[in-house]
Structure formats: C-alpha cells, structure tokens
Design an enzyme around this catalytic site. Structure first.
Site, PDB file in Angstrom:
ATOM      1  N   HIS A  10      -7.549   8.537   7.973  1.00 45.95           N
ATOM      2  CA  HIS A  10      -7.680   8.488   9.431  1.00 45.95           C
ATOM      3  C   HIS A  10      -8.323   9.789   9.915  1.00 45.95           C
ATOM      4  O   HIS A  10      -7.987  10.874   9.432  1.00 45.95           O
ATOM      5  CB  HIS A  10      -6.296   8.383  10.096  1.00 45.95           C
TER       6      HIS A  10
ATOM      7  N   LYS B 259       2.669   4.931  20.844  1.00 44.60           N
ATOM      8  CA  LYS B 259       3.440   5.546  19.751  1.00 44.60           C
ATOM      9  C   LYS B 259       3.048   7.011  19.568  1.00 44.60           C
ATOM     10  O   LYS B 259       3.902   7.871  19.355  1.00 44.60           O
ATOM     11  CB  LYS B 259       3.149   4.820  18.422  1.00 44.60           C
TER      12      LYS B 259
ATOM     13  N   CYS C  43       1.223   6.943  11.185  1.00 50.87           N
ATOM     14  CA  CYS C  43       0.254   7.727  10.402  1.00 50.87           C
ATOM     15  C   CYS C  43      -0.582   8.673  11.269  1.00 50.87           C
ATOM     16  O   CYS C  43      -0.811   9.831  10.901  1.00 50.87           O
ATOM     17  CB  CYS C  43      -0.646   6.797   9.609  1.00 50.87           C
TER      18      CYS C  43
ATOM     19  N   ASN D 163       0.830  -1.215   0.000  1.00 50.93           N
ATOM     20  CA  ASN D 163       0.000   0.000   0.000  1.00 50.93           C
ATOM     21  C   ASN D 163       0.858   1.256   0.000  1.00 50.93           C
ATOM     22  O   ASN D 163       0.650   2.171  -0.786  1.00 50.93           O
ATOM     23  CB  ASN D 163      -0.855   0.030   1.281  1.00 50.93           C
TER      24      ASN D 163
END
Ligand SMILES: NC(=O)c1ccc[n+]([C@@H]2O[C@H](COP(=O)([O-])OP(=O)(O)OC[C@H]3O[C@@H](n4cnc5c(N)ncnc54)[C@H](OP(=O)(O)O)[C@@H]3O)[C@@H](O)[C@H]2O)c1
Length: 340
Positions: free
Chosen positions: A243, A215, A130, A13
C-alpha cells in the site's frame, strides 16, 4: 518452555504470512496449530521448513494454547474469538470487529505498546487496518517532536488487501485483456481493477466517506492521539502487494524537512529512502516481502504555516497485518506471559 500458538485463517493471505513471519523471527513456540474453515481441512501450509496440516476451527479446543492469531474475517471472528478467549487463549485479531471497542486494545507496537495491558479486559487484542498501521508508524515520531494537528491522506491500496479473491481478480482480468472472449466482469471489486483505479474501499457511510476512510480516522485517533484530525481518501489500485500513501501533515510547531528526515531515520520500523533524483523513492513493488514502513518524498508544504508532505509505502500483508500481529504476540510474550 515456549508458547503454544494457534494461527486461524492459515490458508489465507494474512494467515500464510503470519506462519512465515513466526518462523522467520524464530518466535519461541513449542507448538503451532494451523486452523481454517472445514473447506480447508487437511490443506498443507508451510511453517518455516515444516508443513502443517490445516484443522477445522469449528469445535477446536483452545484450552492450553497461550495465544491465537486470527485472520478469518469479522463474521467468523465473532463466532470463534469469544470461544478461544473463554478457554484462556489470548486472541490477536486482524479483523475490524473489535478495533473500536474501548475495552479492547488496538496496538501498533512502535506507537502504543503500553496499551497491551488492556488485553486483560476481554483476552482480545485488535490489530489495525493495513493503511492505518503504516501511517501511524511514520506519524508517531513526528507527532512526538512537533504535535500533529491535521492529516490529509490519500491511499493507493493493493488488491491483496481484499484477500486472495482480490489478487485472483486482478490476475484474471489482466490476463482477460489479452485473451479474446475471456470475461473481465468485476466480482470482488465494484469496477474493473485491471488498468484502472477505484475510489471505493469497503461500503459507503451516511456522510459520504467509505468505511475504509472512516477506519483510518477512528484508528489513528485510538492508536496515536484522539486530538489528531484525519481526513482520508482510499483508492484501490492494480498492484498485487504494497500500500502507498500520500500524506500531508499540519503541525502545531514548525518542523523543518531535514529534521523530519533525521527523526524518521532514527524511528523504529521506518526506513527513509529519499533522494531527490529519478527513482530515489520507494514504490510498492520494492516493499513486498519487507518489514519496513518506507518513507520518501519528504518535503515542506509551503501552503500552510507548519506543513510537510511525504510518501509512505509498506507491505500491507506484513506491517499492515501479519507482521504487526506477530509483533503484538512478541510483546504479549515478553511483557505479560513471560514463558520463553
Ligand atoms: N489482506 C490485508 O491486507 C489485511 C490487512 C489487515 C487485516 N486483514 C484482515 O485479515 C483477515 C483475513 O484477510 P485475508 O486477506 O487473509 O483473507 P483471505 O486471503 O481471503 O483468507 C481468509 C481466511 O479466513 C478463513 N475463513 C474464512 N471464513 C472462515 C470461517 N467461517 N471459519 C474459519 N475460517 C474461515 C479462510 O479459510 P478457507 O481457506 O478455509 O476458506 C482463509 O484462511 C480479514 O479479517 C481481513 O480484513 C487483511
């Protein structure tokens, strides 16, 4: 003279997206090589209007290549990134393997471009998670104005954040709901993802947080400011790409919602879509394929002294991974290597 560039994980991806963004932004490359595992040897991938045949990363000689954009997961990165670096090729890595190494810069160009100098330590630069990348792009200009003390964030993360297997699982489960007898057993995700939401991304840590939540905390501190407190709840939702984040921010100084909106309108990488009317905000579907970090629903939080709420959406495969990696490559080229 242009750069010689490697894209590792070119069949995935993020890798496919990196190739398309390099072409779109006319990255000054004389040569681009697509690598993946032996399984994909000879698989054709698009690079602008060209087609590249994927080579096996195992045994690939990185000598003479300027930079390698990696998106192959932590295990394979552990094996191949040190090889590329020792052969003089700067690695820009999408996995989480090196992000917390104090010797390795973790970069979002709109926020901490100057940290690029640290690439010299190990010839490796890390790309953030991300959900962190889009959040710090939105937080940075507000932090510069009013100093952020604490952030409470809840994420709504698309299945493409879990790679192509994640997208396949949402698709097959969704179809399975309508085809009698077709399996809807979870494989990649912990629970059914079609028509559901899952409050777990990555593994659990001892204190009850998930690794994804940890994270966001650790990376925001490293990229933006170690003094900013962050608490996160990360949720997987049945969205293919994009997102979303609900972000609550407490500042040291008062920041009016109108001023915050004006600051964000001027901020690099941010696009404000914030009309107080039905549909006057961005949803993940509109963010897919776009570069911007979208900010909507900017409003005062009346329950604390200096608080704001906002809604932040971005394409996780682009700003959350591939675009940010290509921006780092551009920064490395313009500031350090200066070949093109
Ligand atoms: N998706 C996101 O939103 C996102 C965001 C930030 C960071 N990342 C990180 O980016 C990396 C890739 O994610 P993705 O979403 O693109 O995953 P993906 O769609 O599953 O693709 C994985 C890629 O890695 C390659 N690969 C796997 N094992 C390999 C090995 N042993 N040797 C060489 N190549 C190998 C695969 O090649 P084959 O096709 O040959 O198996 C494929 O090209 C991961 O580290 C991920 O954590 C992803």
């Amino acid at each position: 003279m242009g750069y010689k560039v490697v894209v590792a994980g070119a069949t995935g991806n993020v890798g496919r997206e990196m190739l398309s963004i390099l072409a779109e932004r006319q990255f000054p490359a004389d040569e681009v090589v697509a690598l993946a595992s032996r399984r994909s040897l000879g698989t054709e991938v698009s690079f602008g209007d060209k087609t590249l045949k994927t080579k096996d990363i195992d045994g690939f000689d990185f000598t003479g290549y300027d930079m390698a954009l990696f998106a192959i997961g932590s295990d394979a990165t552990k094996k191949y990134a040190p090889i590329a670096a020792s052969q003089g090729c700067v690695v820009i890595d999408n996995s989480s393997l090196y992000r917390y190494d104090p010797q390795i810069p973790l970069i979002v160009p709109e926020v901490n471009a100057d940290a690029i100098e640290g690439y010299r330590n190990k010839m490796i630069i890390a790309n953030p998670n991300c959900s962190t990348a889009q959040m710090v792009v939105a937080l940075k200009p507000l932090h510069d104005r009013a100093r952020i003390r604490r952030v409470v964030v809840s994420t709504y993360q698309s299945v493409s954040g879990a790679g192509k297997e994640g997208m396949d699982e949402l698709w097959s489960q969704t179809k399975g709901m309508y085809v009698p007898g077709q399996e809807v057993e979870p494989k990649k995700f912990q629970r059914q993802i079609a028509f559901n939401v899952i409050p777990q991304i990555d593994v659990f840590m001892e204190d009850g947080q998930t690794k994804e939540e940890w994270k966001m905390v650790a990376e925001t501190k490293k990229i933006l400011d170690p003094s900013v407190k962050v608490t996160a709840t990360c949720v997987r939702v049945p969205v293919f790409v994009g997102h979303s984040e609900s972000i609550n921010i407490e500042f040291e100084d008062f920041l009016d919602e109108d001023e915050a909106r004006d600051i964000l309108r001027e901020a690099p990488g941010v696009l404000v879509i914030d009309k107080r009317e039905p549909g006057g905000y961005v949803t993940p579907i509109e963010s897919a394929g776009e570069d911007a970090t979208y900010v909507s629903r900017i409003r005062q939080d009346q329950t604390v002294e200096n608080g704001l709420n906002l809604w932040c959406v971005s394409d996780n495969l682009r700003k959350g991974a591939a675009l940010n990696a290509v921006q780092i490559a551009e920064l490395l080229g313009n500031r350090i290597l200066k070949k093109a």
